[in-house]
Design a protein around this motif. Structure first.
Motif, mmCIF file in Angstrom:
data_model
loop_
_atom_site.group_PDB
_atom_site.id
_atom_site.type_symbol
_atom_site.label_atom_id
_atom_site.label_comp_id
_atom_site.label_asym_id
_atom_site.label_seq_id
_atom_site.Cartn_x
_atom_site.Cartn_y
_atom_site.Cartn_z
ATOM 1 N N VAL A 239 -55.695 -87.475 -21.628
ATOM 2 C CA VAL A 239 -55.553 -85.904 -21.246
ATOM 3 C C VAL A 239 -55.387 -85.958 -19.626
ATOM 4 C CG1 VAL A 239 -56.306 -83.833 -21.166
ATOM 5 C CG2 VAL A 239 -56.284 -85.085 -23.244
ATOM 6 N N ILE A 240 -54.252 -85.342 -19.236
ATOM 7 C CA ILE A 240 -54.381 -85.158 -17.717
ATOM 8 C C ILE A 240 -54.292 -83.835 -17.441
ATOM 9 C CG2 ILE A 240 -53.117 -85.733 -15.471
ATOM 10 C CD1 ILE A 240 -52.026 -88.316 -17.302
ATOM 11 N N LYS A 241 -55.245 -83.202 -16.820
ATOM 12 C CA LYS A 241 -55.219 -81.778 -16.648
ATOM 13 C C LYS A 241 -55.121 -81.472 -14.933
ATOM 14 C CE LYS A 241 -57.694 -78.685 -18.932
ATOM 15 N NZ LYS A 241 -56.719 -77.937 -20.012
ATOM 16 N N THR A 242 -53.986 -81.066 -14.596
ATOM 17 C CA THR A 242 -53.898 -80.427 -13.295
ATOM 18 C C THR A 242 -54.127 -79.087 -13.023
ATOM 19 O OG1 THR A 242 -51.587 -80.232 -12.703
ATOM 20 C CG2 THR A 242 -52.629 -82.540 -12.825
ATOM 21 N N ALA A 243 -53.831 -78.599 -11.772
ATOM 22 C CA ALA A 243 -53.986 -77.034 -11.369
ATOM 23 C C ALA A 243 -53.162 -76.089 -12.155
ATOM 24 C CB ALA A 243 -54.075 -76.937 -9.854
ATOM 25 N N HIS A 244 -52.014 -77.028 -12.386
ATOM 26 C CA HIS A 244 -50.623 -76.260 -13.191
ATOM 27 C C HIS A 244 -50.173 -76.605 -14.287
ATOM 28 C CE1 HIS A 244 -50.856 -73.953 -9.103
ATOM 29 N NE2 HIS A 244 -50.688 -74.954 -8.493
ATOM 30 N N GLN A 245 -50.253 -77.911 -14.628
ATOM 31 C CA GLN A 245 -49.872 -78.700 -15.692
ATOM 32 C C GLN A 245 -50.838 -79.280 -16.551
ATOM 33 O OE1 GLN A 245 -47.915 -79.584 -12.631
ATOM 34 N NE2 GLN A 245 -46.601 -77.869 -12.930
ATOM 35 N N ASN A 246 -50.575 -79.371 -17.808
ATOM 36 C CA ASN A 246 -51.534 -80.047 -18.713
ATOM 37 C C ASN A 246 -50.830 -81.135 -19.683
ATOM 38 O OD1 ASN A 246 -53.914 -80.678 -19.995
ATOM 39 N ND2 ASN A 246 -53.985 -78.994 -21.371
ATOM 40 N N VAL A 247 -51.108 -82.249 -19.719
ATOM 41 C CA VAL A 247 -50.259 -83.231 -20.348
ATOM 42 C C VAL A 247 -51.291 -84.084 -21.310
ATOM 43 C CG1 VAL A 247 -49.011 -85.427 -19.945
ATOM 44 C CG2 VAL A 247 -48.647 -83.332 -18.331
ATOM 45 N N PHE A 248 -50.552 -84.552 -22.305
ATOM 46 C CA PHE A 248 -51.315 -85.438 -23.385
ATOM 47 C C PHE A 248 -50.270 -86.551 -23.504
ATOM 48 C CE2 PHE A 248 -51.845 -86.862 -27.458
ATOM 49 C CZ PHE A 248 -53.122 -87.293 -27.554
ATOM 50 N N PHE A 249 -50.901 -87.787 -23.627
ATOM 51 C CA PHE A 249 -50.433 -89.164 -23.769
ATOM 52 C C PHE A 249 -50.961 -89.664 -25.117
ATOM 53 C CE2 PHE A 249 -50.392 -93.763 -23.604
ATOM 54 C CZ PHE A 249 -48.900 -93.930 -23.320
ATOM 55 N N SER A 250 -50.345 -89.918 -26.229
ATOM 56 C CA SER A 250 -50.961 -90.210 -27.379
ATOM 57 C C SER A 250 -51.403 -91.560 -27.722
ATOM 58 C CB SER A 250 -49.989 -90.037 -28.657
ATOM 59 O OG SER A 250 -48.959 -90.816 -28.640
ATOM 60 N N GLY A 251 -50.826 -92.704 -26.688
ATOM 61 C CA GLY A 251 -50.956 -93.874 -27.218
ATOM 62 C C GLY A 251 -50.488 -94.211 -28.353
ATOM 63 N N ASP A 252 -51.037 -95.367 -29.257
ATOM 64 C CA ASP A 252 -50.724 -95.533 -30.617
ATOM 65 C C ASP A 252 -51.628 -94.869 -31.505
ATOM 66 O OD1 ASP A 252 -48.473 -96.752 -29.875
ATOM 67 O OD2 ASP A 252 -49.216 -98.718 -30.504
ATOM 68 N N SER A 253 -51.158 -94.229 -32.698
ATOM 69 C CA SER A 253 -52.178 -93.583 -33.912
ATOM 70 C C SER A 253 -51.568 -93.304 -34.975
ATOM 71 C CB SER A 253 -52.755 -92.171 -33.146
ATOM 72 O OG SER A 253 -53.699 -91.692 -33.929
ATOM 73 N N GLY A 254 -52.278 -93.328 -36.022
ATOM 74 C CA GLY A 254 -51.895 -92.818 -37.458
ATOM 75 C C GLY A 254 -52.356 -91.313 -37.282
ATOM 76 N N TYR A 255 -51.811 -90.626 -38.239
ATOM 77 C CA TYR A 255 -51.970 -88.930 -37.989
ATOM 78 C C TYR A 255 -53.488 -88.909 -38.482
ATOM 79 C CZ TYR A 255 -52.284 -84.216 -38.772
ATOM 80 O OH TYR A 255 -52.664 -82.791 -38.790
ATOM 81 N N PHE A 256 -54.528 -87.930 -37.688
ATOM 82 C CA PHE A 256 -55.457 -87.763 -38.138
ATOM 83 C C PHE A 256 -56.079 -86.361 -37.654
ATOM 84 C CE2 PHE A 256 -56.320 -88.675 -33.951
ATOM 85 C CZ PHE A 256 -57.495 -88.994 -33.396
ATOM 86 N N GLN A 257 -57.315 -85.913 -38.128
ATOM 87 C CA GLN A 257 -57.540 -84.555 -37.818
ATOM 88 C C GLN A 257 -58.081 -84.673 -36.282
ATOM 89 O OE1 GLN A 257 -57.593 -81.660 -39.526
ATOM 90 N NE2 GLN A 257 -56.384 -83.214 -40.798
ATOM 91 N N GLY A 258 -57.894 -85.604 -35.508
ATOM 92 C CA GLY A 258 -58.506 -85.661 -34.055
ATOM 93 C C GLY A 258 -57.654 -84.996 -33.185
ATOM 94 N N PHE A 259 -56.253 -84.942 -33.904
ATOM 95 C CA PHE A 259 -55.448 -83.957 -32.787
ATOM 96 C C PHE A 259 -55.849 -82.576 -32.891
ATOM 97 C CE2 PHE A 259 -52.527 -87.734 -34.349
ATOM 98 C CZ PHE A 259 -52.427 -88.364 -33.095
ATOM 99 N N LYS A 260 -56.182 -81.871 -33.799
ATOM 100 C CA LYS A 260 -56.588 -80.660 -33.691
ATOM 101 C C LYS A 260 -58.102 -80.519 -32.747
ATOM 102 C CE LYS A 260 -54.821 -79.430 -38.289
ATOM 103 N NZ LYS A 260 -55.144 -79.073 -39.628
ATOM 104 N N GLN A 261 -58.796 -81.525 -32.851
ATOM 105 C CA GLN A 261 -60.020 -81.529 -31.957
ATOM 106 C C GLN A 261 -59.564 -81.562 -30.646
ATOM 107 O OE1 GLN A 261 -61.919 -84.752 -34.246
ATOM 108 N NE2 GLN A 261 -63.642 -83.631 -33.665
ATOM 109 N N ILE A 262 -58.683 -82.262 -30.307
ATOM 110 C CA ILE A 262 -57.995 -82.494 -28.718
ATOM 111 C C ILE A 262 -57.242 -81.240 -28.516
ATOM 112 C CG2 ILE A 262 -56.788 -83.661 -27.235
ATOM 113 C CD1 ILE A 262 -56.983 -86.128 -29.187
ATOM 114 N N GLY A 263 -56.446 -80.560 -29.359
ATOM 115 C CA GLY A 263 -55.885 -79.285 -28.956
ATOM 116 C C GLY A 263 -56.719 -78.134 -28.774
ATOM 117 N N ARG A 264 -57.998 -78.191 -29.460
ATOM 118 C CA ARG A 264 -58.987 -77.226 -29.237
ATOM 119 C C ARG A 264 -59.659 -77.347 -27.999
ATOM 120 N NH1 ARG A 264 -59.717 -77.669 -35.176
ATOM 121 N NH2 ARG A 264 -61.554 -78.989 -34.716
#
Length: 372
Positions: A239-264
């Motif tokens: 996760v890269i958060k700056t003063a004006h932009q917010n970017v997510f880089f997934s790497g490699d992953s199967g689908y899991f509930q962790g994406f919701k946790q990261i989003g929250r």
């Protein structure tokens, strides 16, 4: 047949650990790992379990490579790229975030005045060998020599299509910091990188910089550059958060509930770079189908999605263009904004990220009616 032998050979080499691997976590990573619930019995583990690898599964996949016909696994024509130069990069404004997809999952960012690289792979092959293994479809739009000085290199995990030994050693001379998952520091130290340049991260660990916040977040995957180091190091996303932009880089992953946790915790995101490629029913736990990639983007509360992990290496059984075509159709159906630049195209997060579907004129079935 020759290509199938090469691909099967790589799988066998990885299974037998023929690349020569490190069996111990570096001291800094090992001590930190002991306090983690996802590190036990000497290995890192996923929060949501995956089907364990076995000799039988590996041999079954090898058999597929020998017997299953691949259709359009490699482009028949040269793929479009836009070459870029150091002068062009240095001329980019310092008051916004710029992004260049270099190919596969390799991304160059200009984060205000700093240049950052994520999973930089410049090798001709995603392989422990220079003469065998998946060969890139296109050259990188810029060489390591031509790159400006790099402030940070971020690594998601140690697989060959994400951690390029030769590139890391070459980048060491012009890079200030390497941010890596726990355990990956052992590889870098073994390769001769100074320890004071390397910072190792556990899941949910954060780092504050002049540009904002960097956080290492979970994925559902695995690690290893050979049999004997399976899951000795961690894997994850950034996760890269700056003063004006917010970017997510997934790497490699199967689908899991962790994406919701990261989003929250860290969302919403202006841009999600989400793995979309190298999926297959034989490994559903550790890579996502395009449908799952889109759901991950929605879970992350993303505004624009950029599909990565495609268009550079043949790492599965699907056609090279299939991930891009499927995700673009899904994005249309679900009213999701998609950005899929050609390698080397410079994007600014403060401007429109919409791009043309450059791969469609290269799909054989769209070139001639009735083509296959």
């Amino acid at each position: 047949m020759k290509k199938r032998l090469w691909t099967a050979g790589i799988i066998l080499a990885l299974f037998l650990g023929a690349a020569g691997v490190n069996n111990q976590l570096a001291a800094i990573g090992a001590e930190q790992a002991k306090t983690n619930s996802h590190f036990y019995e000497g290995k890192f583990h996923n929060a949501e379990a995956v089907t364990p690898t076995s000799l039988g599964r590996t041999l079954a996949i090898m058999l597929r490579f020998f017997t299953e016909e691949k259709v359009h696994a490699v482009p028949e024509q040269a793929l479009p790229i836009q070459t870029i130069s150091r002068v062009q990069l240095l001329a980019l404004s310092d008051n916004e975030l710029h992004l260049v997809k270099l190919g596969h999952s390799s991304v160059l960012l200009k984060v205000y005045k700093e240049f950052w690289l994520i999973d930089p792979v410049f090798a001709e092959r995603a392989s422990p060998f220079a003469f065998i293994g998946p060969k890139r479809f296109h050259q990188t739009p810029i060489s390591i020599e031509e790159l400006p000085n790099i402030d940070k290199v971020l690594i998601s995990h140690n697989h060959y299509d994400h951690l390029d030994k030769a590139a890391v050693k070459q980048l060491s001379r012009k890079t200030g910091q390497f941010l890596v998952p726990l355990g990956v520091e052992a590889d870098l130290i073994k390769w001769g990188l100074p320890e004071d340049k390397i910072l190792s991260f556990d899941w949910w660990q954060e780092m504050h910089t002049d540009q904002g916040l960097i956080a290492f977040t979970p994925t559902r995957h695995f690690s290893g550059r050979g049999l004997s180091d399976a899951n000795n190091s961690l894997w994850g996303s950034w996760v890269i958060k700056t003063a004006h932009q917010n970017v997510f880089f997934s790497g490699d992953s199967g689908y899991f509930q962790g994406f919701k946790q990261i989003g929250r915790k860290y969302g919403p995101f202006d841009l999600t770079l989400v793995e979309t490629g190298a999926y297959d029913p034989d490994w559903p736990d550790v890579h996502m189908t395009p449908e799952q990639s889109l759901q991950a983007h929605l879970d992350l509360q993303g505004r624009v999605m950029m599909p990565i992990h495609n268009g550079t290496f043949d790492l599965a059984f699907h056609a090279w263009y299939e991930p891009l075509e499927r995700i673009s159709q899904l994005a249309d159906q679900h009213n999701v904004r998609l950005s899929s630049p050609v390698p080397g195209q410079v994007l600014s997060l403060q401007q429109s990220l919409d791009t043309l579907r450059w791969w469609q004129p290269l799909i054989p079935s769209l070139q001639t009616a009735g083509g296959k």
